[in-house]
Design an enzyme around this catalytic site. Structure first.
Site, PDB file in Angstrom:
ATOM      1  N   GLU A  41      54.691  43.725  36.394  1.00 59.40           N
ATOM      2  CA  GLU A  41      53.253  44.032  36.476  1.00 59.40           C
ATOM      3  C   GLU A  41      52.596  43.857  35.108  1.00 59.40           C
ATOM      4  O   GLU A  41      51.477  43.366  35.009  1.00 59.40           O
ATOM      5  CB  GLU A  41      53.029  45.460  36.989  1.00 59.40           C
ATOM      6  CG  GLU A  41      53.491  45.688  38.400  1.00 59.40           C
ATOM      7  CD  GLU A  41      52.867  44.742  39.412  1.00 59.40           C
ATOM      8  OE1 GLU A  41      51.663  44.462  39.332  1.00 59.40           O
ATOM      9  OE2 GLU A  41      53.615  44.260  40.288  1.00 59.40           O
ATOM     10  N   TRP A  51      51.869  40.419  34.853  1.00 59.74           N
ATOM     11  CA  TRP A  51      50.665  40.012  35.609  1.00 59.74           C
ATOM     12  C   TRP A  51      49.429  40.141  34.706  1.00 59.74           C
ATOM     13  O   TRP A  51      48.504  39.325  34.753  1.00 59.74           O
ATOM     14  CB  TRP A  51      50.479  40.886  36.858  1.00 59.74           C
ATOM     15  CG  TRP A  51      51.148  40.344  38.079  1.00 59.74           C
ATOM     16  CD1 TRP A  51      52.319  40.787  38.628  1.00 59.74           C
ATOM     17  CD2 TRP A  51      50.697  39.257  38.929  1.00 59.74           C
ATOM     18  NE1 TRP A  51      52.610  40.045  39.747  1.00 59.74           N
ATOM     19  CE2 TRP A  51      51.635  39.108  39.959  1.00 59.74           C
ATOM     20  CE3 TRP A  51      49.595  38.413  38.904  1.00 59.74           C
ATOM     21  CZ2 TRP A  51      51.512  38.146  40.965  1.00 59.74           C
ATOM     22  CZ3 TRP A  51      49.459  37.451  39.900  1.00 59.74           C
ATOM     23  CH2 TRP A  51      50.417  37.321  40.915  1.00 59.74           C
ATOM     24  N   TRP A  92      29.308  32.263  52.263  1.00 64.55           N
ATOM     25  CA  TRP A  92      29.228  33.718  52.083  1.00 64.55           C
ATOM     26  C   TRP A  92      27.920  34.227  52.669  1.00 64.55           C
ATOM     27  O   TRP A  92      26.942  33.480  52.779  1.00 64.55           O
ATOM     28  CB  TRP A  92      29.271  34.082  50.598  1.00 64.55           C
ATOM     29  CG  TRP A  92      30.495  33.650  49.867  1.00 64.55           C
ATOM     30  CD1 TRP A  92      30.558  32.680  48.908  1.00 64.55           C
ATOM     31  CD2 TRP A  92      31.836  34.157  50.009  1.00 64.55           C
ATOM     32  NE1 TRP A  92      31.845  32.555  48.433  1.00 64.55           N
ATOM     33  CE2 TRP A  92      32.660  33.443  49.102  1.00 64.55           C
ATOM     34  CE3 TRP A  92      32.415  35.135  50.805  1.00 64.55           C
ATOM     35  CZ2 TRP A  92      34.022  33.691  48.972  1.00 64.55           C
ATOM     36  CZ3 TRP A  92      33.773  35.374  50.676  1.00 64.55           C
ATOM     37  CH2 TRP A  92      34.560  34.664  49.774  1.00 64.55           C
ATOM     38  N   ASN A 109      46.184  50.256  43.132  1.00 63.94           N
ATOM     39  CA  ASN A 109      46.231  48.793  43.263  1.00 63.94           C
ATOM     40  C   ASN A 109      46.267  48.321  44.715  1.00 63.94           C
ATOM     41  O   ASN A 109      45.557  47.395  45.092  1.00 63.94           O
ATOM     42  CB  ASN A 109      47.444  48.245  42.519  1.00 63.94           C
ATOM     43  CG  ASN A 109      47.555  46.742  42.653  1.00 63.94           C
ATOM     44  OD1 ASN A 109      46.633  46.015  42.271  1.00 63.94           O
ATOM     45  ND2 ASN A 109      48.635  46.251  43.240  1.00 63.94           N
ATOM     46  N   TRP A 160      32.676  37.534  46.561  1.00 57.76           N
ATOM     47  CA  TRP A 160      33.583  38.352  45.752  1.00 57.76           C
ATOM     48  C   TRP A 160      32.946  38.783  44.443  1.00 57.76           C
ATOM     49  O   TRP A 160      33.272  39.824  43.873  1.00 57.76           O
ATOM     50  CB  TRP A 160      34.899  37.604  45.491  1.00 57.76           C
ATOM     51  CG  TRP A 160      34.733  36.311  44.729  1.00 57.76           C
ATOM     52  CD1 TRP A 160      34.543  35.074  45.263  1.00 57.76           C
ATOM     53  CD2 TRP A 160      34.739  36.124  43.302  1.00 57.76           C
ATOM     54  NE1 TRP A 160      34.426  34.136  44.268  1.00 57.76           N
ATOM     55  CE2 TRP A 160      34.545  34.744  43.060  1.00 57.76           C
ATOM     56  CE3 TRP A 160      34.885  36.981  42.210  1.00 57.76           C
ATOM     57  CZ2 TRP A 160      34.488  34.204  41.758  1.00 57.76           C
ATOM     58  CZ3 TRP A 160      34.826  36.456  40.925  1.00 57.76           C
ATOM     59  CH2 TRP A 160      34.630  35.079  40.708  1.00 57.76           C
ATOM     60  N   TRP A 178      40.026  39.776  41.947  1.00 56.27           N
ATOM     61  CA  TRP A 178      39.023  39.433  42.968  1.00 56.27           C
ATOM     62  C   TRP A 178      39.234  38.030  43.506  1.00 56.27           C
ATOM     63  O   TRP A 178      39.092  37.789  44.704  1.00 56.27           O
ATOM     64  CB  TRP A 178      37.602  39.630  42.424  1.00 56.27           C
ATOM     65  CG  TRP A 178      37.222  41.068  42.594  1.00 56.27           C
ATOM     66  CD1 TRP A 178      37.332  42.071  41.681  1.00 56.27           C
ATOM     67  CD2 TRP A 178      36.782  41.686  43.812  1.00 56.27           C
ATOM     68  NE1 TRP A 178      36.975  43.268  42.234  1.00 56.27           N
ATOM     69  CE2 TRP A 178      36.621  43.062  43.541  1.00 56.27           C
ATOM     70  CE3 TRP A 178      36.499  41.223  45.095  1.00 56.27           C
ATOM     71  CZ2 TRP A 178      36.187  43.963  44.517  1.00 56.27           C
ATOM     72  CZ3 TRP A 178      36.064  42.121  46.064  1.00 56.27           C
ATOM     73  CH2 TRP A 178      35.917  43.473  45.770  1.00 56.27           C
TER      74      TRP A 178
HETATM   75  P1  FAD Z   1      50.800  50.056  37.310  1.00 57.31           P
HETATM   76  O1  FAD Z   1      51.200  49.676  38.683  1.00 57.31           O
HETATM   77  O2  FAD Z   1      51.449  51.213  36.713  1.00 57.31           O
HETATM   78  O3  FAD Z   1      51.010  48.759  36.401  1.00 57.31           O
HETATM   79  C1  FAD Z   1      51.196  48.851  34.975  1.00 57.31           C
HETATM   80  C2  FAD Z   1      50.197  47.976  34.262  1.00 57.31           C
HETATM   81  O4  FAD Z   1      50.398  46.602  34.610  1.00 57.31           O
HETATM   82  C3  FAD Z   1      48.751  48.277  34.624  1.00 57.31           C
HETATM   83  O5  FAD Z   1      48.259  49.352  33.872  1.00 57.31           O
HETATM   84  C4  FAD Z   1      48.078  46.949  34.289  1.00 57.31           C
HETATM   85  O6  FAD Z   1      47.819  46.831  32.912  1.00 57.31           O
HETATM   86  C5  FAD Z   1      49.142  45.928  34.664  1.00 57.31           C
HETATM   87  N1  FAD Z   1      48.931  45.463  36.038  1.00 57.31           N
HETATM   88  C6  FAD Z   1      49.419  45.979  37.172  1.00 57.31           C
HETATM   89  N2  FAD Z   1      49.053  45.246  38.241  1.00 57.31           N
HETATM   90  C7  FAD Z   1      48.284  44.247  37.760  1.00 57.31           C
HETATM   91  C8  FAD Z   1      47.603  43.158  38.364  1.00 57.31           C
HETATM   92  N3  FAD Z   1      47.649  42.935  39.690  1.00 57.31           N
HETATM   93  N4  FAD Z   1      46.894  42.335  37.577  1.00 57.31           N
HETATM   94  C9  FAD Z   1      46.853  42.521  36.235  1.00 57.31           C
HETATM   95  N5  FAD Z   1      47.491  43.525  35.607  1.00 57.31           N
HETATM   96  C10 FAD Z   1      48.199  44.379  36.352  1.00 57.31           C
HETATM   97  N6  FAD Z   1      43.494  45.953  36.491  1.00 57.31           N
HETATM   98  C11 FAD Z   1      42.855  46.299  35.368  1.00 57.31           C
HETATM   99  O7  FAD Z   1      43.498  46.738  34.407  1.00 57.31           O
HETATM  100  N7  FAD Z   1      41.498  46.167  35.262  1.00 57.31           N
HETATM  101  C12 FAD Z   1      40.733  45.700  36.301  1.00 57.31           C
HETATM  102  O8  FAD Z   1      39.516  45.578  36.158  1.00 57.31           O
HETATM  103  C13 FAD Z   1      41.387  45.368  37.512  1.00 57.31           C
HETATM  104  N8  FAD Z   1      40.674  44.947  38.584  1.00 57.31           N
HETATM  105  C14 FAD Z   1      41.340  44.623  39.757  1.00 57.31           C
HETATM  106  C15 FAD Z   1      40.582  44.168  40.852  1.00 57.31           C
HETATM  107  C16 FAD Z   1      41.213  43.838  42.052  1.00 57.31           C
HETATM  108  C17 FAD Z   1      40.404  43.351  43.226  1.00 57.31           C
HETATM  109  C18 FAD Z   1      42.620  43.953  42.148  1.00 57.31           C
HETATM  110  C19 FAD Z   1      43.316  43.607  43.435  1.00 57.31           C
HETATM  111  C20 FAD Z   1      43.366  44.377  41.069  1.00 57.31           C
HETATM  112  C21 FAD Z   1      42.742  44.716  39.860  1.00 57.31           C
HETATM  113  N9  FAD Z   1      43.477  45.183  38.731  1.00 57.31           N
HETATM  114  C22 FAD Z   1      42.809  45.497  37.576  1.00 57.31           C
HETATM  115  C23 FAD Z   1      44.950  45.198  38.739  1.00 57.31           C
HETATM  116  C24 FAD Z   1      45.610  46.538  39.173  1.00 57.31           C
HETATM  117  O9  FAD Z   1      45.017  46.997  40.345  1.00 57.31           O
HETATM  118  C25 FAD Z   1      45.501  47.615  38.114  1.00 57.31           C
HETATM  119  O10 FAD Z   1      45.948  47.131  36.866  1.00 57.31           O
HETATM  120  C26 FAD Z   1      46.370  48.835  38.469  1.00 57.31           C
HETATM  121  O11 FAD Z   1      45.982  49.364  39.703  1.00 57.31           O
HETATM  122  C27 FAD Z   1      46.229  49.891  37.393  1.00 57.31           C
HETATM  123  O12 FAD Z   1      46.943  51.041  37.751  1.00 57.31           O
HETATM  124  P2  FAD Z   1      48.278  51.435  36.969  1.00 57.31           P
HETATM  125  O13 FAD Z   1      48.017  51.454  35.517  1.00 57.31           O
HETATM  126  O14 FAD Z   1      48.783  52.681  37.596  1.00 57.31           O
HETATM  127  O15 FAD Z   1      49.204  50.199  37.336  1.00 57.31           O
END
Ligand code: FAD
Length: 483
Positions: free
Chosen positions: A284, A287, A315, A350, A368, A391
């Site tokens: 993650e 990612w 859209w 997420n 979106w 998105w």
């Molecule tokens: P954890 O699951 O604990 O993951 C650890 C870290 O990995 C996160 O803190 C983040 O830095 C990174 N990470 C995890 N999943 C993703 C992912 N899919 N993409 C990129 N990085 C990821 N994340 C943001 O930080 N900012 C946003 O504005 C954002 N917008 C999103 C919009 C949409 C529509 C979607 C589907 C996802 C988005 N995410 C965003 C990714 C993800 O949802 C969040 O990073 C995550 O939910 C943060 O919670 P956590 O720290 O507990 O994640």
């Protein structure tokens, strides 16, 4: 006396801060400054929830700096003239910063560096935001990656060349680095970052309840995650009703934690043998790197689809449906719980981000970009790279995206990921007395069950804004037109 200004931006920490660390090693005097710069607002002005976080994070950083005998100078104004004036006031010969990797801001920084160097002020930029320079990972044919798995493989291959390969830096040693006289500073409150009450309500109350911004709080959360949650992360991370993910995203976004600190802490805890939980978690983190890689190569994707054919997607603009989605009044409990969680605490799980984004773009056929803007304004972790990628992934128009024809069913998603209904009941309390077998589709519940649970559809809780099966068919027809 040699003086260096350290321009702090979204790297609001003392530990593992390469620009601050290097300045403290090389110079006699170090002047940390935060600038609220209008040209950044022209790019993507931080949303309301981010501003709330920033306000508190600046306070925390200021205290941390003061406890080391230093200060945080606060200024407002365009970056270049503000830094030039500050250099004149302090006699600084150098300005250091950490790179941001947001294309518009990188260009701005490059122009500032040129201008300062014309005035014989040396500049230094450092890597502290990402594990790997987004420009340096290339496919074998030399271009950017569009698919995550090969990106991850390449990232792994290059691991020894990434920031992850070296231990995080200790806190900058600021002892005896105070200038002979400190320049003037505005008050943090003068930046006006705290939100005004919306509709007469204290919008920030939920943010205050859930979060403690600042470097120390980031480390506390990281330690809790490593001790209590990391092992089960691979199974718990898809359950919004559990505290199963790290919730480190706002700390990473504002730079109170660095990705290197997180990466190394996971490795240390795992003691050389990564379990399933740790491995899934590190993927993650990559990612996040992938999202910056995409933003770097495709800066226009903050507003335009990466896949060109989506420029002609039919859209629909529907202000009423958009408002119902934003306010958590769609009549689909998992969607409404997610949207209310977002508004209440500035963060959404997420899995639910994926479900609500699919619903907006596929069930409601709303562009979106409207969803991305709403997230940007309401998320404490609103991040241009991750939000854009998230998105575009959900709408089917981005890199490695969920194919458009894969449309989440909000009822079965709710049943699968919130099996006991605890998440919905927490954020949609008017459904709290519904038995779990009816919770994710209240319109299918027998009249007596609804009566016993005090639910009156269309009154205490909305009827569904669309019929999911019909909306799905319409979405697929719309997709046929651009296929
Ligand atoms: P954890 O699951 O604990 O993951 C650890 C870290 O990995 C996160 O803190 C983040 O830095 C990174 N990470 C995890 N999943 C993703 C992912 N899919 N993409 C990129 N990085 C990821 N994340 C943001 O930080 N900012 C946003 O504005 C954002 N917008 C999103 C919009 C949409 C529509 C979607 C589907 C996802 C988005 N995410 C965003 C990714 C993800 O949802 C969040 O990073 C995550 O939910 C943060 O919670 P956590 O720290 O507990 O994640």
């Amino acid at each position: 006396m040699r003086t260096c200004i350290v321009w702090l931006r979204n790297d609001l920490r003392l530990r593992d801060n390469p620009a601050l660390y290097q300045a403290a090693r090389e110079f006699d005097e170090v002047v940390p400054v935060f600038i609220w710069a209008p040209e950044e607002e022209r790019a993507w002005k931080p949303g309301g929830a981010q501003c709330w976080w920033l306000h508190h994070s600046l306070h925390s950083l200021k205290q941390d700096l003061e406890s080391k005998g230093s200060r945080l100078i606060i200024r407002s104004g365009e970056g270049a003239p503000t830094l030039t004036a500050l250099a004149e006031e302090t006699g600084a010969t150098s300005v250091f910063w950490n790179r941001r990797h947001v294309p518009a801001l990188d260009t701005r920084d490059a122009n500032i560096a040129e201008e300062l160097e014309r005035l014989n002020i040396e500049t230094g930029s450092f890597e502290g935001r990402l594990l790997h320079d987004p420009d340096a990972i290339e496919t074998t044919s030399g271009g950017p990656y569009h698919v995550y798995t090969p990106f991850w493989r390449k990232f792994n291959k290059l691991l020894d060349e990434t920031l992850a390969a070296t231990p995080p830096l200790p806190a900058a040693d600021l002892k005896d680095r105070a200038p002979a006289s400190w320049p003037e500073s505005s008050a943090i409150s003068a930046l006006g970052l705290l939100p005004e009450a919306r509709d007469g309500t204290d919008w920030a109350a939920g943010l205050r309840r859930m979060w403690t911004p600042g470097e120390e709080a980031g480390h506390t959360r990281l330690a809790h995650f490593l001790d209590e949650l990391l092992n089960d992360y691979d199974t718990a991370r898809d359950r919004p009703d559990l505290d199963g993910t790290s919730r480190l995203s706002p700390y990473l976004h504002h730079g109170e934690l660095s990705p290197r600190q997180v990466w190394n802490a996971v490795q240390e805890t795992s003691n050389g043998s990564l379990g399933e939980g740790a491995e899934t978690f590190l993927k993650e983190i990559v990612w996040r790197e992938f999202s910056y890689h995409l933003l770097h190569h495709y800066p226009e994707t903050t507003t335009n689809p990466l896949k060109d054919k989506f420029a002609n997607f039919p859209w629909e603009e529907d202000a009423d449906a958009l408002a119902r989605w934003q306010q958590g009044r769609t009549g689909y409990p998992i969607i409404d719980a997610g949207m209310r969680q977002l508004y209440e605490v500035g963060w959404m799980h997420n899995r639910v981000r994926m479900i609500v984004a699919s619903f907006l773009t596929k069930d409601l056929l709303i562009p979106w970009q409207h969803g991305a803007r709403w997230f940007w304004d309401t998320l404490v972790d609103g991040d241009l790279a991750s939000n854009t990628m998230g998105w575009q992934w959900a709408a089917g128009c981005g890199a490695d995206a969920q194919p458009f024809f894969r449309i989440f069913n909000p009822v079965t998603q709710g049943q699968r990921h919130d099996p006991d209904g605890a998440y919905v009941k927490r954020y949609v309390p008017e459904l709290a007395d519904l038995p779990v077998e009816h919770l994710h589709a209240p319109w299918e519940a027998p009249a007596e069950v609804l009566r016993n649970a005090n639910v009156k559809l269309g009154d205490t809780y909305p009827e569904p804004v669309v019929d999911h099966s019909e909306a799905r068919e319409q979405a697929l027809e719309a997709y046929e037109r651009i296929k």
